[in-house]
Design a protein around this motif. Structure first.
Motif, PDB file in Angstrom:
ATOM      1  N   ASP A   1      10.244   1.333  -5.996  1.00 43.73           N
ATOM      2  CA  ASP A   1       9.365   2.437  -6.397  1.00 43.73           C
ATOM      3  C   ASP A   1       8.078   1.897  -6.989  1.00 43.73           C
ATOM      4  O   ASP A   1       6.979   2.358  -6.667  1.00 43.73           O
TER       5      ASP A   1
ATOM      6  N   ARG B   1       5.993   0.261  -4.221  1.00 46.51           N
ATOM      7  CA  ARG B   1       5.392   1.250  -3.337  1.00 46.51           C
ATOM      8  C   ARG B   1       4.197   1.922  -4.010  1.00 46.51           C
ATOM      9  O   ARG B   1       3.152   2.111  -3.397  1.00 46.51           O
ATOM     10  N   LYS B   2       4.365   2.256  -5.276  1.00 50.52           N
ATOM     11  CA  LYS B   2       3.268   2.917  -6.013  1.00 50.52           C
ATOM     12  C   LYS B   2       2.070   1.976  -6.072  1.00 50.52           C
ATOM     13  O   LYS B   2       0.925   2.398  -5.869  1.00 50.52           O
ATOM     14  N   ARG B   3       2.337   0.720  -6.344  1.00 51.33           N
ATOM     15  CA  ARG B   3       1.253  -0.260  -6.475  1.00 51.33           C
ATOM     16  C   ARG B   3       0.533  -0.429  -5.144  1.00 51.33           C
ATOM     17  O   ARG B   3      -0.698  -0.418  -5.080  1.00 51.33           O
TER      18      ARG B   3
ATOM     19  N   ASP C   1       0.499   1.614  -2.592  1.00 46.47           N
ATOM     20  CA  ASP C   1      -0.216   2.850  -2.234  1.00 46.47           C
ATOM     21  C   ASP C   1      -1.540   2.921  -2.962  1.00 46.47           C
ATOM     22  O   ASP C   1      -2.565   3.310  -2.387  1.00 46.47           O
ATOM     23  N   ALA C   2      -1.532   2.520  -4.226  1.00 47.60           N
ATOM     24  CA  ALA C   2      -2.772   2.551  -5.020  1.00 47.60           C
ATOM     25  C   ALA C   2      -3.778   1.542  -4.458  1.00 47.60           C
ATOM     26  O   ALA C   2      -4.975   1.835  -4.344  1.00 47.60           O
TER      27      ALA C   2
ATOM     28  N   GLU D   1      -3.979   0.424  -1.356  1.00 48.51           N
ATOM     29  CA  GLU D   1      -4.493   0.911  -0.075  1.00 48.51           C
ATOM     30  C   GLU D   1      -5.492   2.044  -0.283  1.00 48.51           C
ATOM     31  O   GLU D   1      -6.515   2.108   0.396  1.00 48.51           O
ATOM     32  N   ALA D   2      -5.186   2.907  -1.226  1.00 45.42           N
ATOM     33  CA  ALA D   2      -6.109   4.021  -1.507  1.00 45.42           C
ATOM     34  C   ALA D   2      -7.455   3.487  -1.986  1.00 45.42           C
ATOM     35  O   ALA D   2      -8.504   4.068  -1.718  1.00 45.42           O
TER      36      ALA D   2
ATOM     37  N   GLU E   1      -9.301   1.553   1.299  1.00 44.06           N
ATOM     38  CA  GLU E   1      -9.767   2.332   2.452  1.00 44.06           C
ATOM     39  C   GLU E   1     -11.234   2.736   2.337  1.00 44.06           C
ATOM     40  O   GLU E   1     -12.005   2.504   3.281  1.00 44.06           O
TER      41      GLU E   1
ATOM     42  N   PHE F   1      -2.803  -4.456   6.078  1.00 48.93           N
ATOM     43  CA  PHE F   1      -3.556  -3.213   5.992  1.00 48.93           C
ATOM     44  C   PHE F   1      -4.724  -3.249   6.984  1.00 48.93           C
ATOM     45  O   PHE F   1      -4.980  -2.285   7.709  1.00 48.93           O
TER      46      PHE F   1
END
Lengths: 469, 350
Positions: free
Chosen positions: B39, B42-44, B46-47, B49-50, B53, B84
């Motif tokens: 978890d 994944r949070k890290r 996702d952050a 990648e956000a 981008e 990525f």
């Protein structure tokens, strides 16, 4: 009498240790395999592999009997599958409800001609329909003959090298086909691949897709979540790794059409048509000394509603046990027969003695243990040993299955779901397992008394957000 | 004495079971640990990648440089950034793709190092990334990966090297192909097709060589069909009269269906009586595509063929050759070809 009680107690103890040890070894093997598989998924670009790689055309065969409640939703999900080239054949097996009418109305079916391409015997086919809205959707309407007969009718009208057998009330994930055909691309000797069945009860469904995975609210359904995790992630992965998998669930499996036709299609005089076909495929290939593969991969998923009341669940387990007995008896020549390699020397004995006879041994064990307690014949150490193998080790295996799920797919995103699974891993062995054993033992007795019915299965409708509002 | 022995045995049993339970309980602890770790990870990610981008989009738009981006990508995150970037590149074309490949240049030494990891899946992933991000400067690494002990790595490298800009690689890839003899013919043929028409002469040579690996000949035949190389038709027509492998014969006939000409008909007709149904089926289909109206009567007996596939293709071929009358006559009878005839007529709208 005393000798009988003592010897039976030892027999039951050995049974519990053996079956749970097999599951434990399988769980450990599955850990390694799932890690490697999860890493591999990052490498193999499924879309690229399938779309560039000459994805073989495929037909989804969905037998339906009195499925008016779920057939439309289920077909809607099948029509959104991500796969370059596929057809859907729904086989209406003489439904007495409005299944065909609902399909005709929703999908604008019109009568058509489609010549069969195989001649597996079935009951009369009354008509073939094609959807005006979806060119790849066909419906075969036939006289009632049972699930196997319906599947055979589907095989007769199948024109692709592969077919997927599934239940018409199940929901396939959109990428499920892309994933499940991968073994056929990587190994041309593959004749059958099984995917995983997951419990859809109380999950949020939109447009035929499970969009929010939730733990079921009902106690029975939660138990089945755990059971399925154990059976698929630990059990089937282990047997698949040994190339000795005897079962591909009738709810989701992909088969090479020509091999199944050569084997004669599904048997219609058994309630365990799924296991029987897979065992017969093993026999066909081994007896003809053909290289072949029958495998399980854990990520292509089909979601299904499981029974939520004791009566229906009991009927299901009774039927599964009868199906297992029929298959084991039909192909008993494979038992300890070196001609059948690992299947005959490992898998078959396991299923024959531990799964088929197991419920009887277990029930006998509980009864004799109780007698031993009453007669004061059980030493404290024996009581401890019995409780440990019957309850504690079983609990540990359930927890191992939850760990396997965490390692690999983590479909239950909430921590509370994980903790619930743990709790049910303990509770499962305090009543649920025992009643399951009782149903399976009943299945054995039913078989001995030659009772062959499927029994009435009641299905819940998939809950959509629209339905709730 | 016996009771004492029994109790000793049971004690051993209980201890053994406790050990097994301990192992299984470790699984439970592992499950919770995995959940917490995954978890967080994944949070890290996702952050990250956000955050990346918009930077990539700015870079493509020209308002940021590569230096700006690498200033925010930590050294420990660079391998993840390469994945990525790979996913981003596969979604774009043309100049944007080239710009992103340029952006990935500083990551290449890291990718090359990862092609030497212990786990085959890790090596294969690095090969896959290098195949897109660093093909030109590092294709020698991909060639080395062709000899990797892991089939997954070797296949990933083969796919990366099979591209139309480098037809010269084809010979080496074809030499390596027998290693993948278990892979499906369709998959291997598609992969060869992606090299483009430059590979056709080599494929024609393979199918013409009776001593070549039979499976390779199958793959080559299917690939030639997908490449739609007309010169393959002449080769196929030459091989058919002497070929004994039924699978290869069927593929050669399928090739003639789409690429053949009327002068190939005598060779095709000679296959109508072959014992294997797939050969008869493809011969019938080829005649339906290339034949003359007179061939409709040649095909009539095949409406009663033991194979339903042959019957269906015969009905379709007869319809294509103008033999609707024959089909119409048997539709309402018990003739084995009645259903196939009915379907063929329906397809024609009759």
């Amino acid at each position: 009498m005393i000798t009988f009680v003592l010897m039976t107690n030892w027999l039951v103890l050995i049974y519990f240790i053996t079956i749970n040890s097999v599951y434990l070894v399988s769980s450990v093997a599955a850990f390694r395999l799932l890690r490697s598989y999860s890493r591999r998924l990052q490498v193999v670009e499924i879309d690229d592999l399938i779309i560039r790689g000459g994805a073989p055309p495929l037909t989804v065969l969905a037998p339906a009997y009195n499925e008016e409640a779920t057939c439309v939703e289920s077909l809607k999900s099948q029509l959104t599958l991500r796969y370059p080239s596929y057809e859907i054949l729904l086989i209406n097996d003489g439904s007495t409800d409005q299944t065909l009418q609902r399909l005709k109305e929703y999908f604008e079916l019109e009568p058509t001609i489609r010549a069969p391409t195989a001649e597996v015997p079935t009951t009369e086919v009354r008509g073939v329909y094609r959807s005006r809205r979806h060119e790849n959707l066909w419906v075969i309407d036939k006289a009632n003959g049972g699930k196997s007969d319906a599947l055979n009718a589907g095989i007769n009208y199948c024109r692709t090298p592969l077919f997927c057998a599934m239940d018409s009330d199940s929901l396939l994930e959109r990428d499920a086909m892309m994933r499940i055909v991968r073994p056929f691309l990587e190994d041309d000797t593959t004749v059958a691949v099984g995917g995983i069945i997951r419990i859809a009860n109380d999950c949020k469904v939109e447009a035929g897709t499970v969009v929010d995975v939730r733990m079921p609210r009902g106690y029975l359904a939660r138990m089945q979540v755990l059971e399925y995790l154990r059976a698929f992630l630990a059990g089937r992965m282990g047997w698949s790794a040994l190339d000795a998998m005897l079962i591909i669930s009738g709810a989701f499996g992909v088969f090479r059409r020509e091999t199944v036709v050569e084997a004669g299609g599904y048997k219609t005089d058994t309630v365990g048509e799924d296991i029987e076909l897979v065992v017969r495929l093993h026999r066909l290939c081994l007896e003809n000394k053909r290289p072949y593969k029958i495998t399980f991969i854990p990520d292509p998923v089909v979601w299904t509603q499981c029974p939520e009341n004791l009566k229906v669940l009991g009927r299901q387990r009774n039927r599964w046990q009868r199906g297992l007995i029929e298959t084991m008896w039909e192909h008993k020549r494979m038992l300890f027969n070196p001609r059948y390699g690992k299947v005959g020397m490992l898998a078959y004995p396991y299923f024959f003695f531990l799964e088929m006879l197991g419920p009887l041994i277990e029930m006998l064990g509980y009864v004799v243990f109780a007698v031993a307690l009453v007669m004061g014949l059980a030493s404290p150490l024996f009581i401890a040993a019995f409780l440990m193998v019957a309850v504690v080790l079983g609990t540990a295996l359930s927890l191992a299955a939850v760990a396997l799920e965490e390692l690999s797919f983590r479909r239950y995103p909430r921590m509370s779901d994980l903790l619930r699974l743990f709790a049910f891993g303990v509770l499962e062995n305090l009543g649920y397992r025992q009643i399951n054993t009782w149903w399976r033992a009943q299945g054995f007795i039913s078989k001995l008394l030659k009772q062959n019915a499927w029994g009435k299965m009641t299905r819940k409708v998939f809950t959509t957000e629209k339905d709730k509002t | 004495m016996q009771a004492a022995q029994q109790d000793r045995g049971l004690l051993v049993l209980v201890v053994s079971i406790l050990l097994l339970v301990g192992i299984a309980l470790l699984f439970a602890v592992a499950a919770v640990g995995l959940r917490v770790r995954n978890d967080r990870k994944r949070k890290r990610l996702d952050a990250l990648e956000a955050g990346w981008e918009p930077l990539i989009l700015d870079y493509l738009g020209g308002s940021r440089t590569a230096g700006d981006i690498y200033a925010v990508v930590g050294m420990g995150d660079r391998y993840f950034f390469s994945q990525f970037l790979y996913r981003f590149i596969t979604r774009v074309r043309g100049q944007e793709r080239e710009k992103l490949i340029e952006l990935g240049e500083p990551l290449l030494p890291l990718l090359v190092a990862h092609t030497r990891q212990d786990q085959p899946e890790d090596r294969a992933l690095a090969v896959q990334l290098l195949g897109v991000l660093g093909f030109e400067p590092h294709h020698y690494v991909l060639f080395e990966a062709l000899d990797d002990p892991s089939g997954l790595v070797a296949m990933t490298a083969t796919r990366a090297l099979a591209r139309p800009e480098h037809p010269g690689f084809a010979k080496i890839l074809l030499l390596n192909l027998p290693r993948f003899k278990l892979w499906s013919v369709g998959y291997l043929a598609s992969m060869l097709k992606s090299i483009g028409p430059a590979i056709s002469p080599e494929l024609c040579r393979i199918i013409a060589d009776p001593h070549a690996d039979p499976r390779l000949r199958l793959v080559a035949t299917e690939a030639l069909g997908e490449l739609r190389d007309p010169s393959a038709a002449a080769v196929a027509a030459r091989i058919i009269p002497v070929e004994t492998d039924a699978n290869l014969l069927a593929k050669l006939l399928l090739l003639l269906s789409s690429l053949g000409v009327s002068s190939h008909l005598p060779v095709i007709r000679s296959c109508l009586g072959h014992p294997h149904f797939s050969v008869r089926m493809e011969a019938v289909a080829a005649i339906g595509a290339l034949g003359t109206p007179a061939d409709a009567s040649t095909l009539e007996p095949l409406l009663g063929d033991p194979s339903p596939w042959v019957r269906l293709h015969a009905a379709r071929a007869i319809r294509c050759l103008g033999g609707e009358r024959v089909l119409a006559e048997i539709i309402a009878t018990d003739h084995p070809g009645a259903a196939a005839s009915h379907e063929a007529m329906q397809e024609a709208g009759a």
